[in-house]
Design a protein around this motif. Sequence first.
Motif: not given
Length: 400
Positions: A156-165
């Motif tokens: 679920x990389x897109x959700x992970x990217x939102x957190x990193x953002x």
Amino acid sequence: MERSEAEMLNEGGARAGAVGEGAFQALQALMMLAEPDRAAQLYEELGSAQRERLQKEAAQAPVQERQRLAEVMRQARDFSGAARMLDGCGVEGLVADLYVQGGQYVEAAEAYLRAGQAERAAAAFERGGALERALEVYRGLGAREPMAQCLVRLGRPYEAAAIYRDLGQSHAEVEALGSVPAGDPRHLESVLRMCKLLDGEGFTRRALALLADTMRGSDAARADPALATEKARLLRRMGMEAEAEAVIARLPASASAPEANGYGYLKAIPIFGELSLEDMKDLYRVARQVLIPAGAVLLEKGAQGVGLFVLLEGTVDVHSGAESDARRLNTLGPGAYLGEISLVQDAPVSAQVKARTAVRALRITRAGFQHYLDTHEAAALRIFRLFTQNLAARVRALSA
């Protein structure tokens, strides 16, 4: 006549060796004689079925005897058996540690939870492959970075990217977005975001290469107006005006038309990349549309910055100075922005910007922006954090 302890031990050991019955009594006798090494050896010599019967029998024994037996089992390196023997004895932290030694990480995690050690429980769940359970515990702890790591591993990389953002970790966001597969509906959106991040960090060529590769491998990407517009912007950033115009010329007329109100352009500016919807809308309301005639100077080199301009229609030329022989550095069109540094830093303008054609633009004055910062504390913190990161990236790019 009462039998000696040695006779009891011999009898117990013989019975244990024969059929496994009485093994617990034999071990008890050895423990009474303070012979832990021999007790451990006897335990090691039992077969798996015998050890299982022993553990069932011992589970009904008093806590103190179970603790002694658990120590024998630990010495025999049956760590998981020792953990099960201590279950319910009020030493959940030790139980968890023993399960870890036995390689049973999920059982260890459950024991850590019972012991109130949530961080260690989450790590054990993750190590044991129970990623959903790990994610649940991390979420309860508010541990966002480990949450993102779990989300990547869960596909679920897109959700992970939102957190990193949200965390301001642009390099980690890029890595997560790079894992969004081509078949995902959010793949092109991910590529677009990666390009903006890479460009903001000073890696414009890498962003262009990513776009070119994406558009080469997908009809949908080649037809996407947002990707084409971004490619043109990056080409302009590199002084490749003709190539940028060629990209725009290939777009359908409806796709190449400028945004009517400029909200999307304003939203795309890197230092505003972490603003919430409400804060972004409030910032947009601070902006005013202005019309600038051809030949007018928007920014004068050496003068104090007057705020931000976001181009909606028309083009401007960026020159090294005001002299007639000054070098033209770039030509910018719709979607480009100028003067964003003057919003947060009182410094002279580094180049002259002059309207090549009539220009329609959004403008945010320094005074208007300062009032916005004074009334939006969370937004101010996010803007200054991203401004600092972008400034550091520019310094690194110049020194490389």
